[in-house]
Enzyme design. Structure first.
Site, PDB file in Angstrom:
ATOM      1  N   SER A  72       6.528 -41.803 -42.899  1.00 57.13           N
ATOM      2  CA  SER A  72       5.720 -42.410 -41.842  1.00 57.13           C
ATOM      3  C   SER A  72       4.643 -43.309 -42.463  1.00 57.13           C
ATOM      4  O   SER A  72       4.983 -44.265 -43.174  1.00 57.13           O
ATOM      5  CB  SER A  72       5.118 -41.316 -40.970  1.00 57.13           C
ATOM      6  OG  SER A  72       4.593 -41.849 -39.777  1.00 57.13           O
ATOM      7  N   ASP A 109      12.533 -42.778 -32.073  1.00 55.66           N
ATOM      8  CA  ASP A 109      11.288 -42.907 -32.839  1.00 55.66           C
ATOM      9  C   ASP A 109      10.745 -44.317 -32.641  1.00 55.66           C
ATOM     10  O   ASP A 109      11.501 -45.297 -32.782  1.00 55.66           O
ATOM     11  CB  ASP A 109      11.612 -42.649 -34.327  1.00 55.66           C
ATOM     12  CG  ASP A 109      10.380 -42.679 -35.231  1.00 55.66           C
ATOM     13  OD1 ASP A 109       9.297 -43.051 -34.749  1.00 55.66           O
ATOM     14  OD2 ASP A 109      10.535 -42.330 -36.409  1.00 55.66           O
ATOM     15  N   HIS A 159      10.895 -38.680 -34.480  1.00 55.28           N
ATOM     16  CA  HIS A 159      10.109 -38.860 -35.697  1.00 55.28           C
ATOM     17  C   HIS A 159       9.847 -37.512 -36.365  1.00 55.28           C
ATOM     18  O   HIS A 159       9.435 -36.555 -35.718  1.00 55.28           O
ATOM     19  CB  HIS A 159       8.779 -39.521 -35.300  1.00 55.28           C
ATOM     20  CG  HIS A 159       7.930 -39.961 -36.442  1.00 55.28           C
ATOM     21  ND1 HIS A 159       8.176 -41.110 -37.150  1.00 55.28           N
ATOM     22  CD2 HIS A 159       6.814 -39.416 -36.997  1.00 55.28           C
ATOM     23  CE1 HIS A 159       7.256 -41.266 -38.085  1.00 55.28           C
ATOM     24  NE2 HIS A 159       6.416 -40.248 -38.026  1.00 55.28           N
TER      25      HIS A 159
END
Length: 704
Positions: A547, A646, A676
């Site tokens: 991320s 996501d 995610h």
């Protein structure tokens, strides 16, 4: 095929679930067990198996001439300390590998490669033998207590060996009823066992303290060492006297063998282990003191009524027929329940062995009744085996000591082997997150500027330098920490294998952009300077993150292109590569995931807006939003991960397009329908695939 014994093939065996490990396994046919047990009902099994506060009274005949009261008391304390260490080790294994085979399965997972099969067979038979003898001892003690009550009511009655066997047989048959026809109500009954055992112990404690006169002196309880064993060494006698303590706080694995009948065994089994062990240890110690202070006629305990010294103790000390009857009934009820729970545990061990092809007639033994939803054949075999051994002359203290001693040796050997395997393997078997964790494989360090880093170094057989990965955690540059992603770091460190340096970079909103990116550069420079000292290979240095951490993993390489740092590859897991307000015009038509992610789980468009605002980076800053960076073509091989549910899905897809346009070697793995960071949820079956793909991705960037 009969209605009562439906059959279907099990979905997998141990070896099929975990290829590459040698285990004792085979193909059998059975239904899956229901999950009727809860934490409290399983605690009822675990606590009842030992019934410590009451059961310690049955060991009086064992210790009366083997060290006496001091050995009983001090030996119990020492044994409990050792027991708790063993319990902690097994609880971690249960958290990491919840399985009804318990230590049998743990041995298969932790044993050195090539030895798992033989050792798991050995542990399987030690475990089965231990509980076989322990269950037989419970049946015998129950029979002795019943005949002791008969003798109290009829003093002229003389018990003969066959009397003990009749009682033994009856108790064995009795254990079948809760375990088969009444199993539906069994979990509810178990929830009250902990309360009953402790309430019964409290009753015995109070009446003994009130009625016993005169009480023994403190010298008798704490100092008067007795050696009637024939051994000249008091040290040997002390260690012989540890048997009651080792037996009284034991059976930690009883909860583990119920794993497949619990909804959340990875948490509930370790919880039950510790709660039961602590409760047993704490309740046993005051009862030992009460029993020893309240012995009024020590000589009578050598030839007790019904062969049970605790009943003789109540007869001598209470001097009340009604109170002795009630006290005896408390003990009888307790040991009948213990016999039932022992049979439950023994039968589950036998069933789990049969399910994996570890016993004769495995398909028959592994069958689960479609009517009762329990392994009826294994339960019946367990009861029959225990009843059969009762044909031997068991009604004596010598026989009881021998049975208990054998049980303790077998069970502790079955505990010791997986623990030893874990130590030999330097705990590398604990490579994923688990509820109860005994220790870590990392050390805390700091960069030259004081930035905290955590270095994960696996124990490997080779002396060759290992690859080194600099790991950046997730959290939108504003949250998260290295502790939260420790499991992933350990997994990568162990499975690649590699040295992982996790970076505790500064977080927004306290530290705005580009603080996190500057910290990433600081960490990479420190790693480059210290690679050799850490045991790493400079030619195999890579960056990795998820991320926002995936963004840092790419950005830090771009920021250091002009420095003398040679990064071999990048692993960017669901990375942020573009700000929604700074998408290059050529990519705008393909950038859809952000707008589509209004209500996606884990993170959505709103949460990303908050992260962007907190960090405060300019939407078109190419050092942070990397899709705009003109030097993408200078990047090393890159492995990308994306998820279709996501908001960052297209960040990875579009970045791959740029890598392809610039002829940068790359690979992407996309998980259909996954949100995610889905791998943080251990119940998702895709998690295992992600972890496997991650290791393969690292091998890809390293050129392996």
């Amino acid at each position: 095929m009969g209605e009562k014994d439906m059959e279907m093939k099990t979905p997998d065996t141990i070896s099929e679930q975990h290829p590459g490990h040698d285990v004792a396994s085979g193909e059998v046919w059975c239904l899956q067990l229901d999950k009727p047990f809860s934490l409290w009902s399983t605690l009822g099994i675990s606590f009842s198996v030992t019934s410590t506060p009451l059961a310690v009274g049955t060991y009086l005949s064992v210790v009366i001439g083997v060290g006496g009261s001091p050995v009983f008391f001090y030996g119990y304390i020492l044994a409990v300390c050792l027991d708790m260490c063993i319990c902690a080790s097994l609880a971690e294994m249960a958290a990491q590998y919840p399985h009804s085979s318990g230590q049998i399965y743990w041995t298969a997972k932790l044993a050195p490669r090539g030895h798992g099969r033989g050792l798991s067979y050995l542990v399987g038979w030690l475990t089965a033998a231990g509980y076989f003898f322990w269950t037989s001892a419970a049946l015998l003690i129950s029979s002795q207590l019943i005949w002791a009550l008969v003798q109290i009511c009829h003093p002229t009655f003389i018990t003969l060996p066959w009397h003990f066997y009749v009682g033994y047989f009856a108790v064995g048959v009795f254990t079948l009823f809760p375990n088969i026809p009444f199993f539906k109500w069994y979990p509810q009954f178990l929830k009250g066992l902990v309360i009953y055992i402790n309430a019964g112990a409290l009753f015995v404690l109070i009446v003994l303290l009130v009625r016993a006169k005169p009480k023994q002196s403190s010298d008798y309880v704490f100092k008067a060492f007795v050696n009637q064993t024939g051994w000249s060494s008091n040290g040997v006698v002390f260690f012989l006297g540890l048997l009651p303590g080792l037996t009284a706080v034991n059976g930690f694995d009883s909860a583990a063998h119920m794993a497949e009948e619990l909804p959340r065994p990875e948490r509930q089994v370790p919880q039950v282990m510790f709660i039961s062990a602590l409760a047993s240890a704490a309740s046993g110690l005051p009862m030992i003191l009460v029993y020893m202070f309240c012995i009024t006629k020590p000589d009578n305990l050598l030839n007790p009524v019904g062969g049970q010294p605790v009943i003789q103790l109540m007869v001598d000390s209470l001097e009340s027929f009604p109170l002795t009857i009630v006290g005896s009934l408390v003990f009888i009820t307790c040991f009948l329940c213990a016999s039932v729970t022992m049979m439950t545990t023994f039968s589950r061990i036998w069933w789990s062995l049969a399910r994996d092809g570890g016993v004769p007639f495995s398909p028959f033994m592994a069958r689960i009744s479609g009517r009762w939803k329990v392994p009826v054949n294994s339960v019946c075999f367990s009861a029959f085996a225990c009843i059969l051994i009762g044909l031997l002359k068991l009604g004596s203290a010598t026989a009881l000591n021998a049975i208990l001693g054998t049980a303790v040796l077998c069970i502790f050997a079955s505990y010791g082997i997986p623990i030893l395997c874990s130590l030999i393997g330097k705990r590398t078997g604990f490579s994923t997150a688990h509820y109860f964790n005994l220790g870590h494989m990392f050390e805390e360090r700091a960069t030259d500027s004081g930035l905290r880093v955590r270095v994960f170094t696996p124990e490997v057989a080779t002396q060759d330098p290992l690859p080194v990965g600099v790991y950046f955690h997730s959290g939108g540059w504003a949250s998260g920490n290295i502790e939260a992603e420790e499991a992933t770091c350990i997994h990568v460190a162990v499975q690649v294998p590699s040295i992982i340096i996790a970076v505790a970079y500064r977080l927004a909103p306290e530290f705005k952009a580009p603080a996190a990116h500057n910290d990433a550069v600081d960490a990479l420079i420190w790693a480059w300077k210290n690679v050799s000292g850490l045991g790493g290979d400079r030619t195999r240095l890579f960056t990795i993150g998820g991320s926002a951490g995936g963004n840092l993993a790419i950005s830090v390489v771009l920021k250091t292109l002009d420095q003398e740092i040679n990064v071999t590859g990048i692993v960017a897991i669901v990375p942020v590569t573009v700000h929604p307000d700074g998408v290059p015009s050529k990519h705008r038509s393909a950038y859809k995931s952000y707008a589509e992610s209004v209500a996606t789980p884990v993170i959505n468009r709103t949460s990303m807006d908050i992260f962007f605002e907190n960090y405060g980076a300019a939407p078109t800053d190419p050092s942070i939003f990397l899709l705009c960076n003109p030097r993408i073509g200078e990047l090393p091989p890159t492995y990308l991960v994306s998820c279709t549910a996501d908001p960052l899905r297209d960040d990875a897809r579009l970045f791959k397009q740029e890598l392809d346009n610039h002829k940068v070697p790359n690979k992407i793995t996309e998980y259909e329908g996954m949100p995610h960071y889905f791998w943080i949820f251990p119940q998702l079956k895709q998690r295992a695939q992600f972890l496997e793909d991650l290791v393969n991705g690292i091998w890809f960037i390293l050129g392996q």
